[in-house]
Motif scaffolding. Sequence first.
Motif, PDB file in Angstrom:
ATOM      1  N   ASN A   1       4.619   5.112 -14.699  1.00 14.79           N
ATOM      2  CA  ASN A   1       4.871   3.678 -14.831  1.00 14.79           C
ATOM      3  C   ASN A   1       5.475   3.114 -13.544  1.00 14.79           C
ATOM      4  O   ASN A   1       6.401   3.684 -12.968  1.00 14.79           O
ATOM      5  CB  ASN A   1       5.813   3.404 -16.007  1.00 14.79           C
ATOM      6  N   ILE A   2       4.953   1.988 -13.111  1.00 16.35           N
ATOM      7  CA  ILE A   2       5.468   1.299 -11.926  1.00 16.35           C
ATOM      8  C   ILE A   2       6.784   0.616 -12.284  1.00 16.35           C
ATOM      9  O   ILE A   2       6.887  -0.088 -13.297  1.00 16.35           O
ATOM     10  CB  ILE A   2       4.452   0.261 -11.429  1.00 16.35           C
TER      11      ILE A   2
ATOM     12  N   ASN B   1      16.296  -2.193   0.131  1.00 15.96           N
ATOM     13  CA  ASN B   1      16.953  -1.111  -0.595  1.00 15.96           C
ATOM     14  C   ASN B   1      16.104  -0.769  -1.807  1.00 15.96           C
ATOM     15  O   ASN B   1      15.819  -1.635  -2.639  1.00 15.96           O
ATOM     16  CB  ASN B   1      18.356  -1.538  -1.027  1.00 15.96           C
ATOM     17  N   ILE B   2      15.674   0.486  -1.879  1.00 17.34           N
ATOM     18  CA  ILE B   2      14.834   0.921  -2.998  1.00 17.34           C
ATOM     19  C   ILE B   2      15.535   2.066  -3.726  1.00 17.34           C
ATOM     20  O   ILE B   2      16.031   3.006  -3.089  1.00 17.34           O
ATOM     21  CB  ILE B   2      13.439   1.348  -2.506  1.00 17.34           C
TER      22      ILE B   2
ATOM     23  N   VAL C   1       7.010   3.028  -7.054  1.00 20.43           N
ATOM     24  CA  VAL C   1       6.905   1.659  -6.554  1.00 20.43           C
ATOM     25  C   VAL C   1       5.471   1.362  -6.121  1.00 20.43           C
ATOM     26  O   VAL C   1       4.777   2.215  -5.563  1.00 20.43           O
ATOM     27  CB  VAL C   1       7.884   1.439  -5.381  1.00 20.43           C
ATOM     28  N   GLU C   2       5.063   0.134  -6.372  1.00 22.23           N
ATOM     29  CA  GLU C   2       3.779  -0.387  -5.913  1.00 22.23           C
ATOM     30  C   GLU C   2       4.038  -1.331  -4.744  1.00 22.23           C
ATOM     31  O   GLU C   2       4.873  -2.236  -4.834  1.00 22.23           O
ATOM     32  CB  GLU C   2       3.113  -1.138  -7.067  1.00 22.23           C
ATOM     33  N   ILE C   3       3.352  -1.094  -3.627  1.00 25.44           N
ATOM     34  CA  ILE C   3       3.445  -1.987  -2.472  1.00 25.44           C
ATOM     35  C   ILE C   3       2.067  -2.569  -2.210  1.00 25.44           C
ATOM     36  O   ILE C   3       1.083  -1.836  -2.088  1.00 25.44           O
ATOM     37  CB  ILE C   3       3.969  -1.259  -1.223  1.00 25.44           C
TER      38      ILE C   3
ATOM     39  N   LYS D   1      -8.345 -11.214   5.791  1.00 24.43           N
ATOM     40  CA  LYS D   1      -8.421 -11.986   4.543  1.00 24.43           C
ATOM     41  C   LYS D   1      -8.573 -11.067   3.326  1.00 24.43           C
ATOM     42  O   LYS D   1      -9.342 -11.343   2.401  1.00 24.43           O
ATOM     43  CB  LYS D   1      -9.592 -12.972   4.595  1.00 24.43           C
ATOM     44  N   SER D   2      -7.833  -9.962   3.327  1.00 26.38           N
ATOM     45  CA  SER D   2      -7.945  -8.956   2.266  1.00 26.38           C
ATOM     46  C   SER D   2      -6.567  -8.466   1.860  1.00 26.38           C
ATOM     47  O   SER D   2      -5.547  -8.842   2.450  1.00 26.38           O
ATOM     48  CB  SER D   2      -8.799  -7.766   2.745  1.00 26.38           C
ATOM     49  N   TRP D   3      -6.547  -7.601   0.863  1.00 27.49           N
ATOM     50  CA  TRP D   3      -5.309  -6.968   0.431  1.00 27.49           C
ATOM     51  C   TRP D   3      -5.543  -5.478   0.230  1.00 27.49           C
ATOM     52  O   TRP D   3      -6.673  -5.018   0.075  1.00 27.49           O
ATOM     53  CB  TRP D   3      -4.774  -7.590  -0.874  1.00 27.49           C
ATOM     54  N   ALA D   4      -4.458  -4.720   0.254  1.00 24.75           N
ATOM     55  CA  ALA D   4      -4.497  -3.281  -0.009  1.00 24.75           C
ATOM     56  C   ALA D   4      -3.266  -2.914  -0.816  1.00 24.75           C
ATOM     57  O   ALA D   4      -2.205  -3.534  -0.678  1.00 24.75           O
ATOM     58  CB  ALA D   4      -4.540  -2.490   1.294  1.00 24.75           C
ATOM     59  N   ALA D   5      -3.397  -1.889  -1.668  1.00 32.20           N
ATOM     60  CA  ALA D   5      -2.287  -1.484  -2.529  1.00 32.20           C
ATOM     61  C   ALA D   5      -2.053   0.019  -2.419  1.00 32.20           C
ATOM     62  O   ALA D   5      -3.002   0.802  -2.336  1.00 32.20           O
ATOM     63  CB  ALA D   5      -2.571  -1.861  -3.986  1.00 32.20           C
ATOM     64  N   ILE D   6      -0.765   0.391  -2.411  1.00 36.68           N
ATOM     65  CA  ILE D   6      -0.376   1.798  -2.398  1.00 36.68           C
ATOM     66  C   ILE D   6       0.652   2.039  -3.504  1.00 36.68           C
ATOM     67  O   ILE D   6       1.366   1.125  -3.917  1.00 36.68           O
ATOM     68  CB  ILE D   6       0.199   2.233  -1.037  1.00 36.68           C
ATOM     69  N   LEU D   7       0.721   3.286  -3.972  1.00 32.39           N
ATOM     70  CA  LEU D   7       1.701   3.706  -4.969  1.00 32.39           C
ATOM     71  C   LEU D   7       2.415   4.942  -4.446  1.00 32.39           C
ATOM     72  O   LEU D   7       1.797   5.818  -3.847  1.00 32.39           O
ATOM     73  CB  LEU D   7       1.026   4.040  -6.299  1.00 32.39           C
ATOM     74  N   LEU D   8       3.725   5.029  -4.703  1.00 31.56           N
ATOM     75  CA  LEU D   8       4.454   6.228  -4.305  1.00 31.56           C
ATOM     76  C   LEU D   8       5.789   6.306  -5.015  1.00 31.56           C
ATOM     77  O   LEU D   8       6.344   5.295  -5.467  1.00 31.56           O
ATOM     78  CB  LEU D   8       4.688   6.269  -2.797  1.00 31.56           C
ATOM     79  N   THR D   9       6.310   7.537  -5.081  1.00 30.90           N
ATOM     80  CA  THR D   9       7.655   7.778  -5.582  1.00 30.90           C
ATOM     81  C   THR D   9       8.605   7.907  -4.400  1.00 30.90           C
ATOM     82  O   THR D   9       8.396   8.741  -3.515  1.00 30.90           O
ATOM     83  CB  THR D   9       7.711   9.066  -6.425  1.00 30.90           C
ATOM     84  N   PHE D  10       9.656   7.112  -4.383  1.00 27.41           N
ATOM     85  CA  PHE D  10      10.629   7.152  -3.292  1.00 27.41           C
ATOM     86  C   PHE D  10      11.662   8.250  -3.563  1.00 27.41           C
ATOM     87  O   PHE D  10      12.793   7.984  -3.969  1.00 27.41           O
ATOM     88  CB  PHE D  10      11.280   5.779  -3.110  1.00 27.41           C
TER      89      PHE D  10
END
Length: 551
Positions: free
Chosen positions: A350-351, A421-422, A428-430, A483-492
């Motif tokens: 879960n994000i 601060n994370i 987390v989704e960036i 003119k685009s977007w990109a998404a990443i997921l990771l555990t800090f």
Amino acid sequence: MDRVKIYLLLACLFSWTISVVRSEDPYWYFTWKVTYGIASPLGVPQQVILINDQFPGPNINSTSNNNIVVNVFNNLDEPLLFHWSGVQQRKNSWQDGLPGTNCPIQPGANFTYKFQVKDQIGSYFYYPSLGLHRAAGGFGGLRINSRLLIPVPYPDPEDDYTVLIGDWFTKSHATLKKFLDGGRSLGRPEGVLINGQNAKGDGSDKPLFEMKEGKTYKYRVCNVGLKDTLNFRIQDHPMLLVEMEGSHTVQNIYDSLDVHVGMCFSVLVTADKKPRDYYMVASTRFSKTLITGKGIIRYSNGKGPASPEIPAAPIGWAWSLNQFKSFRWNLTASAARPNPQGSYHYGQINITRTIKLVNSVSRGSGKLLYGLNGVSHVDPETPIKLAEYFEIPDKVFKYNVISDNPSSVATTLTVQPNVLNITYRTFVEIVFENHEKSIQSYHLCGYSFFFVAIEPGLWTPEKRKSYNMLDTVSRNTVQVFPKSWAAILLTFDNAGVWNLRSEIAENRYLGQQLYISVLSPERSIRDEFNIPNNCLLCGAVKDLPKPPPYA
């Protein structure tokens, strides 16, 4: 206690000591003398940065869990730092070599970096991280091989070659820095180099690499340039992609690869063509002017020069987007540790926080600035990591000065340290949203992340339906098309202070970066290493007593 028992006790202690020493992972020691020199990579004499009189610098060849010790002697006339791009530095941002984590090595001084390439494999590079030093060289390859007990999903190659490609300016790094400080852009590069050279094609060029007929070779290709995506290809030789920034990939064959700034790929190439010379080619993408660099690969039994007809580069960024979609993580391959990479089911976590980062540029009052979410980052005199460790952050910077979800693109930028601060061990989704007409490339230190999607347009929560939640490649650099977007997921889960930056040199230098503070609430050595004994101190902490070490 009688003498026999004493001898037995000493023998046991000696045996135990030897076993402990032998169980420690190997150390590799390097001594670097960093100087200026003169080179003519494009036929024009210019000042470059040498390491032990080499341009580019020497390769660091290591294996998972090795300890790397690099003693750097700064013989330049200005401060210096080295950054180990892509090396995750587990629990050890003290060695990251960036102005937000380390005080610079002053002219005439030396500093020893010590870090472990823990639980990691792959192809990376190092470079001098202050100002525009990278425009003068000082970079080199850094490879991390798999340990012998970990199977690799392809046969051992005949040899293993590092290929550093990058755009190149004939103006000095000091001149380029003055351009940016004076409100100008870097402009167009004068050429493209491959391992510091560009073949003339007049018969006088020496080969960069040699191959034996019928043998297969591994090429580790990294874009160490300043601004341009480069398309890499080898004349008449298809490439089998096997690794990308520390992850084994599904092994697809490519005629060419777009290598964005800061990225690395590993490919296998078989010498199964007519024995003679062939060009490896790197040419600019997404720019108005096509600039091409060449290097020669020679068959050991070959006769004849390379054909002047080099393969053409692809056109448009839609081709590059489709190529990205073909990259997949090899879930059946082993990782640096003896457990399958695919055992980490990132799609089922879960994000806990979503951070949208929108890049923007400001050209007001004759000053060129770049930023993220309305803030153009500037490095404080006291490194952020040191201010935090000495518990004086309020005197140096403020946390979370940007919004997680900006409502619009900033037209006016605030200049100040940009520090997020994370919470430790949160998922987390960036999202990177690019409203500009130019391509962007971002790198996150200390981590690998799951690059789950990239699409034209604007991001909305509905876009999560398009995410690859199964086998996207775990990596550390992400491109964002115009003119685009990109998404990443990771555990800090890596405590420390880590840099998230644009890999486009002028964007980074003029503020398109930030630092992420990941604090372990327990302040325990289990989660983060203590400050090194040789840590350089500067700014507000220079004369302060060191806090008690973590327990």
